[in-house]
Structures are given as structure tokens and as C-alpha cells.
Scaffold this motif. Structure first.
Motif, PDB file in Angstrom:
ATOM      1  N   MET A  27     -19.051 160.963  23.696  1.00  0.00           N
ATOM      2  CA  MET A  27     -20.091 161.022  24.720  1.00  0.00           C
ATOM      3  C   MET A  27     -19.679 160.225  25.955  1.00  0.00           C
ATOM      4  O   MET A  27     -19.956 160.606  27.081  1.00  0.00           O
ATOM      5  CB  MET A  27     -21.424 160.496  24.170  1.00  0.00           C
TER       6      MET A  27
ATOM      7  N   ARG B 119     -25.311 174.809  15.299  1.00  0.00           N
ATOM      8  CA  ARG B 119     -25.350 175.866  14.309  1.00  0.00           C
ATOM      9  C   ARG B 119     -26.777 176.377  14.184  1.00  0.00           C
ATOM     10  O   ARG B 119     -27.720 175.588  14.206  1.00  0.00           O
ATOM     11  CB  ARG B 119     -24.851 175.326  12.962  1.00  0.00           C
TER      12      ARG B 119
ATOM     13  N   ALA C 297     -29.698 161.691  21.966  1.00  0.00           N
ATOM     14  CA  ALA C 297     -29.304 162.963  22.549  1.00  0.00           C
ATOM     15  C   ALA C 297     -29.251 164.064  21.495  1.00  0.00           C
ATOM     16  O   ALA C 297     -29.436 165.238  21.807  1.00  0.00           O
ATOM     17  CB  ALA C 297     -27.943 162.827  23.241  1.00  0.00           C
ATOM     18  N   PHE C 298     -28.983 163.696  20.241  1.00  0.00           N
ATOM     19  CA  PHE C 298     -28.886 164.712  19.194  1.00  0.00           C
ATOM     20  C   PHE C 298     -30.037 164.651  18.205  1.00  0.00           C
ATOM     21  O   PHE C 298     -30.110 165.439  17.286  1.00  0.00           O
ATOM     22  CB  PHE C 298     -27.550 164.567  18.449  1.00  0.00           C
TER      23      PHE C 298
ATOM     24  N   LEU D  93     -22.115 170.136  12.703  1.00  0.00           N
ATOM     25  CA  LEU D  93     -22.824 170.536  13.923  1.00  0.00           C
ATOM     26  C   LEU D  93     -24.322 170.290  13.758  1.00  0.00           C
ATOM     27  O   LEU D  93     -24.862 170.477  12.672  1.00  0.00           O
ATOM     28  CB  LEU D  93     -22.592 172.022  14.192  1.00  0.00           C
ATOM     29  N   PRO D  94     -24.954 169.866  14.850  1.00  0.00           N
ATOM     30  CA  PRO D  94     -26.413 169.774  14.781  1.00  0.00           C
ATOM     31  C   PRO D  94     -27.002 171.178  14.607  1.00  0.00           C
ATOM     32  O   PRO D  94     -26.410 172.145  15.066  1.00  0.00           O
ATOM     33  CB  PRO D  94     -26.808 169.166  16.128  1.00  0.00           C
ATOM     34  N   GLU D  95     -28.124 171.278  13.971  1.00  0.00           N
ATOM     35  CA  GLU D  95     -28.721 172.596  13.739  1.00  0.00           C
ATOM     36  C   GLU D  95     -29.916 172.833  14.632  1.00  0.00           C
ATOM     37  O   GLU D  95     -30.557 171.907  15.097  1.00  0.00           O
ATOM     38  CB  GLU D  95     -29.166 172.713  12.267  1.00  0.00           C
ATOM     39  N   CYS D  96     -30.175 174.101  14.860  1.00  0.00           N
ATOM     40  CA  CYS D  96     -31.381 174.464  15.583  1.00  0.00           C
ATOM     41  C   CYS D  96     -31.962 175.707  14.942  1.00  0.00           C
ATOM     42  O   CYS D  96     -31.256 176.655  14.723  1.00  0.00           O
ATOM     43  CB  CYS D  96     -31.092 174.735  17.048  1.00  0.00           C
TER      44      CYS D  96
ATOM     45  N   ARG E  28      -8.880 169.983  12.056  1.00  0.00           N
ATOM     46  CA  ARG E  28      -9.714 171.126  11.744  1.00  0.00           C
ATOM     47  C   ARG E  28     -10.698 170.840  10.612  1.00  0.00           C
ATOM     48  O   ARG E  28     -11.844 171.271  10.648  1.00  0.00           O
ATOM     49  CB  ARG E  28      -8.804 172.277  11.352  1.00  0.00           C
ATOM     50  N   TRP E  29     -10.243 170.147   9.601  1.00  0.00           N
ATOM     51  CA  TRP E  29     -11.066 169.997   8.402  1.00  0.00           C
ATOM     52  C   TRP E  29     -11.692 168.622   8.271  1.00  0.00           C
ATOM     53  O   TRP E  29     -12.347 168.325   7.274  1.00  0.00           O
ATOM     54  CB  TRP E  29     -10.226 170.299   7.161  1.00  0.00           C
TER      55      TRP E  29
ATOM     56  N   TRP F 267     -16.555 170.356  13.055  1.00  0.00           N
ATOM     57  CA  TRP F 267     -17.242 171.650  12.841  1.00  0.00           C
ATOM     58  C   TRP F 267     -18.164 171.586  11.652  1.00  0.00           C
ATOM     59  O   TRP F 267     -19.110 172.355  11.541  1.00  0.00           O
ATOM     60  CB  TRP F 267     -16.216 172.766  12.633  1.00  0.00           C
TER      61      TRP F 267
ATOM     62  N   ARG G  13     -17.430 162.251  28.103  1.00  0.00           N
ATOM     63  CA  ARG G  13     -18.189 163.280  28.813  1.00  0.00           C
ATOM     64  C   ARG G  13     -18.888 162.701  30.041  1.00  0.00           C
ATOM     65  O   ARG G  13     -18.844 163.275  31.130  1.00  0.00           O
ATOM     66  CB  ARG G  13     -19.234 163.902  27.885  1.00  0.00           C
TER      67      ARG G  13
ATOM     68  N   ARG H 249     -36.308 170.446  18.211  1.00  0.00           N
ATOM     69  CA  ARG H 249     -35.460 171.438  18.885  1.00  0.00           C
ATOM     70  C   ARG H 249     -35.934 172.839  18.556  1.00  0.00           C
ATOM     71  O   ARG H 249     -36.228 173.131  17.401  1.00  0.00           O
ATOM     72  CB  ARG H 249     -34.021 171.303  18.398  1.00  0.00           C
TER      73      ARG H 249
END
Lengths: 422, 107
Positions: A83, B34, A20-21, A419-422, A384-385, A416, A86, B72
Motif C-alpha cells: 500500500m 474475488r 481499506a480492505f 483476495l478480498p471477496e465481494c 505464484r503459490w 492470489w 501505491r 462491500r
């Protein structure tokens, strides 16, 4: 109006989460490995096709992996668990009743609609989950859980079903039963399978044709319930079967054998933190802690395994208290001459937090207590970190015994930083 | 014990605003990504956080994350439907970009 049950099962769930990613994994042979990258726990159809099954030590398949360019992934449970929730939420939106059965399976119960609506509904479920989460699923529908499970198997096995199977009438059910081996029936374990085979009962159809008294006598009321379910009479209860955990266990093998007390303490600290975080998530408190360690089972000269538990002075959800108790338990069982391969911790006597009675000896024990504010601040910072940003010093700085996860993907949905990038 | 005069605003109390409600109305189908580079035509800068809803139905002008030949990419939905018309490429809409979040200082 009759009620129907659908079993939704994610196809090669762990592989699908990775895909999925990472779209470049689509169409390629992919395998997900167990902790310490030891065995296969999920294989894509492409991987199965070249002969790599689920549940085998990966080193035995080095040749195939190299030859076919099989992609290996270490298990990324942070991702899979997110997942999974979800997928379950999308499913819960589609029907009034849901029972989450495992990380990648759920039963839905709904009223039977007239005509061909069932097939449409089943396909709709499948498309919704695929579109909204990216996870492909198979759907089996029938009047009972056991039959729904069987329908799901058929949906998965036959490409012509397109991932959906509804066992609607007697003829269809009989045909499905005739094609199913007793060992593949949900609820019939290995022991009963071997025994049934020895009695010349090979297919599910032969099994349901046995007499009730005979089944009940040899296989208890549970076996009889299975037979009735297969005959189309729902017997198993529907609903959330998950009860409040009475115990939480966190354990993990070391990436290499470990001898030093300090290193075992580091691992224990981490397991206690994990266990207490689960405890706090379910708003519960524990009354004690148990610790186990063991050496390699094949190490005959120094084979050693032990367990020790200590009860806590008060019911609590304080990680620092349980770390102290776990260390005390560890001291009772640790022997310096042993090489350990695994340690773990149990939280015991768990009960919901609202029943927490005020301690009789509050004054005495308050010295032992960490302030709730400190724990919450730690949780907040780590959310958060990233996990373990702030941690007890007993966890150590750099971990050299950590489990092997050489092919780990990022926690795409829970951090955070990743994150996957695009 | 509270003995003061009851707040006159009490019956007007409403829940404080929350960015989650605005940006992520459907948490179970929403993912964050991102921007790996700047997309000036869409006013997106490298490092921006894109809120991507896989459950949303994109309309022509929507920005979508598409998977084209196992990669992507970011594009307008209308452009995607145009380029998928003739070619044999494997194209799939992964999700619809519903918001952009740009932290103005290092978090």
C-alpha cells in the motif's frame, strides 16, 4: 519562481491499510500491534480517544479493549509495504520531484503557483490519494522541509484544517512557531530538547530567535540548519536520500523461548531467505554473513548474547550459500544450555551486482554454487503459490517457534490465494 | 559468432502482447477481488476474479464495488446514485470493476 515543499503523511497508516480492505473497521476503535502482538504501533482516533496511545504494551489495556470492543490487528507488513508503494506512486504522478521519506511519508517539491492555487493543490493531493488507494493523508506545505513538517502537524491536529495546512507568510509562520514546543520540532532530539528546556527555550519561536553562533556552538551545524529552515531558509538537501544499503538485517523474536539448535536453524534459514530476497530485489551481491543470537535480557543467570560473521568465498546472491555460511557462524556461538528469544542475520559488504568480479578460483568454488536456474524457479513458484511454498529443508515443516500474529489480516494485495471477496 | 543472414523481420519486431497491459493499465490503483457469490445479472460467477480500478471515474453503466453501511457490494453505478439520493446510508464507491478474469481450470 519560488519552490515549495509539501510533506504528505498518511494518517494512522497501518490502521488505514486494514480499513481499506475491511470497511467494517470504519468508525470503530482499531489498534495494530507490533511483532509478537506486544505493543501498539498504530491506533485509530477512536482508540486514542478512549486512552490507548501508540507504543504501549497491549496487555496493560486489556480492560479498555474489552469494554469498548477495540479491534486488534497483528501487523501485516506485506500489505502495508504494498500500500505504501501505491501511495508513493500516486504522489509521484502529482509533482515533478518526490522524496520518499518513510513507509508513510513523502516530500514533494513544486513551483509556487499564484494565488490560492496552493491550497487547491494540497487538497487535490489529499483527495487523489484517498480516492485511488483509500488511505487518508494530511498535507503540510511551506518553503522548507522542517516548516512543511510543522505545517503537517498543524493539519493533523486541527480538524478545522481539513487535513491541509499551508504556512504562507511570516505572520502565520511566527504564530505556528509560537504554538510548537521545541521537542516537537523535526530534527531536534530528546537530548537537545531537555537541554534547550533547561536554557528556558520552550517554543520553536524562542529557538529561532537564538543567535546563530550560539546554536552552532551548542548544537552543531545540524541544529543551525534546523533554525534556518524554521526561519524560512531551506537548507536540507532534497532528493532520494536512500543510498544503496551497505548491510541488510533480518531478525525476529521467537514466539516463545527456544533452546534447540534445529529450531534456531529453521528461523535462521527463514531470515537468510528474506535477506537474500531483499538483496536480489536491489540487484546486489553480498560478501559475507553475520549471525547473532541472544537470550532474554531479564534472564540474569543465563544472560547470553553473541555475534559471529563469516566472509563468503565470493560475492554472491545465492541463498543456499548464505544459509550454509550462517549455520557455520551459528555453530561458533550456539550454547545448548541457553534459552534464546531472538536470532537474526546480517548480509555484509553489499555491492551492486554489475561490479561482480569473476572469481579467481572459479573451478574450486563451483562445487559450492547453486544454479541460478534453481533459485529463479524457486522464486517463480513462491511468487505464484505463496511465500515458502518451495523452501530449503532446513527451514523445517511446521514452525512452532513462529512469532505470534493472532490477529493477522490477509495479504490482500500480494497473494492470489487471499483476495478480498465481494 | 553469428554469421547467418540477418533476419528480414528484424526491423518489424514489436513487443509481444501482455495481458497486464490490457487488464491493468494503472497498477498502482488497481486491486483484485474475488466474487464471493454469483451475480447472474452481471454474468459474474462465484470465484471470478474482478479487476477493480480505484482511480477510474465510473459512468452510469459501470459495475462498481460500493461500500454501503460498512459492507462491500457490487452494483451498477447508476443504481448506486439512485439509492443514495434519499436515504441516510453511508455510501462510498470503493472502485470500478474494469474486467473479469475467469480461469477455466484450477490454477
Amino acid at each position: 519562481m519560488k519552490k515549495l515543499i509539501a510533506l504528505i503523511d498518511c494518517n494512522q497508516f497501518y490502521v488505514s491499510c486494514e480499513r481499506a480492505f475491511n470497511p467494517s473497521l470504519e468508525g470503530r476503535p482499531v489498534i495494530v500491534l507490533s511483532n509478537n502482538d506486544g505493543c501498539t504501533v498504530s491506533c485509530s482516533p477512536e482508540a486514542k480517544q478512549i486512552g490507548i496511545p501508540v507504543g504501549v504494551p497491549v496487555f496493560q489495556y486489556r480492560k479498555e479493549i474489552e469494554k469498548h470492543g477495540v479491534v486488534m490487528c497483528s501487523s501485516n507488513y506485506a500489505l502495508y509495504s504494498d500500500m505504501s508503494s501505491r501511495v508513493m506512486k500516486v504522489l509521484a504522478d502529482c509533482a515533478s520531484e518526490i522524496e520518499v521519506y518513510s513507509i508513510d511519508e513523502a516530500f514533494l517539491r513544486f513551483h509556487q503557483a499564484p494565488g490560492g492555487e496552493i491550497m487547491r493543490f494540497a487538497s487535490h493531493l489529499r483527495q487523489q490519494v484517498r480516492k485511488k488507494t483509500g488511505i487518508p493523508v494530511s498535507v503540510g506545505v511551506a518553503v522548507s522541509k522542517t516548516l512543511a513538517k510543522l505545517a503537517n502537524r498543524i493539519a493533523k491536529k486541527n480538524p478545522s484544517c481539513q487535513g491541509v495546512c499551508y504556512l504562507s507568510d511570516k505572520a502565520q509562520i511566527s504564530l505556528a512557531l509560537a504554538q510548537t514546543a521545541v521537542g516537537d520540532i523535526w530534527g531536534i532530539g530528546r537530548k537537545y530538547t531537555a537541554w534547550l528546556e533547561s536554557q528556558k527555550v520552550h517554543t520553536a519561536l524562542q529557538f529561532v530567535d537564538l543567535g546563530d553562533t550560539w546554536i552552532r556552538k551548542r548544537m552543531t551545524i545540524k541544529g543551525l540548519a534546523t533554525a534556518w529552515e524554521l526561519r524560512g531558509m531551506p537548507c536540507l538537501p532534497f532528493g532520494d536520500t536512500r543510498t544503496h544499503n551497505r548491510e541488510i538485517c533480518c531478525s525476529l523474536s521467537f514466539g516463545r523461548p527456544v533452546q534447540r539448535l534445529e529450531e534456531i536453524r529453521e528461523a535462521l534459514t527463514r531470515h537468510v531467505l528474506q535477506a537474500v530476497s531483499q538483496l536480489r530485489d536491489q540487484q546486489a551481491v553480498a560478501g559475507g554473513v553475520g549471525v547473532f543470537i541472544h537470550s532474554h535480557r531479564r534472564d540474569i543467570t543465563h544472560a547470553y548474547a553473541n555475534y559471529y560473521s563469516i566472509s563468503s568465498p565470493q560475492l554472491s546472491d545465492d541463498p543456499f550459500l548464505f544459509i550454509r555460511l550462517a549455520f557455520r557462524a551459528l555453530n561458533k556461538i550456539y550454547r545448548p544450555e541457553i534459552s534464546y528469544v531472538k536470532t537474526g542475520v546480517f548480509l555484509l559488504d553489499i555491492s551492486p551486482k554489475q561490479y561482480l568480479p569473476p572469481s579467481l578460483f572459479e573451478e574450486e568454488s563451483s562445487r559450492d554454487k547453486t544454479s541460478e536456474a534453481l533459485i529463479q524457479a524457486m522464486e517463480h513458484i513462491n511468487r505464484r503459490w505463496g511465500k515458502h511454498t518451495v523452501r530449503p529443508a532446513t527451514m523445517g515443516k511446521k514452525v512452532s517457534w513462529d512469532i505470534k500474529r493472532d490477529h493477522l489480516s490477509n495479504p490482500h494485495t500480494t497473494s492470489w490465494k487471499h483476495l478480498p471477496e465481494c | 559468432m553469428h554469421t547467418g543472414f540477418p533476419s528480414p523481420a528484424q526491423s518489424y519486431h514489436e513487443k509481444s502482447m501482455n495481458l497486464q497491459d490490457l487488464l491493468v493499465p494503472h497498477p498502482e490503483t488497481t486491486f483484485f477481488m474475488r466474487a464471493g457469490s454469483s451475480y447472474e445479472e452481471y454474468c459474474i460467477q462465484k470465484g471470478d476474479i474482478m479487476v477493480v480500478d480505484r482511480g477510474a471515474q465510473p459512468s452510469a453503466k459501470d459495475l462498481v464495488i460500493a461500500v454501503v453501511n460498512a459492507r462491500r457490494c457490487l452494483m451498477r453505478f447508476e443504481k448506486l446514485s439512485r439509492c443514495s439520493a434519499g436515504e441516510e446510508d453511508a455510501i462510498e464507491v470503493w472502485g470500478t470493476v474494469t474486467s473479469i478474469v475467469r480461469p477455466m481450470r484450477v490454477l
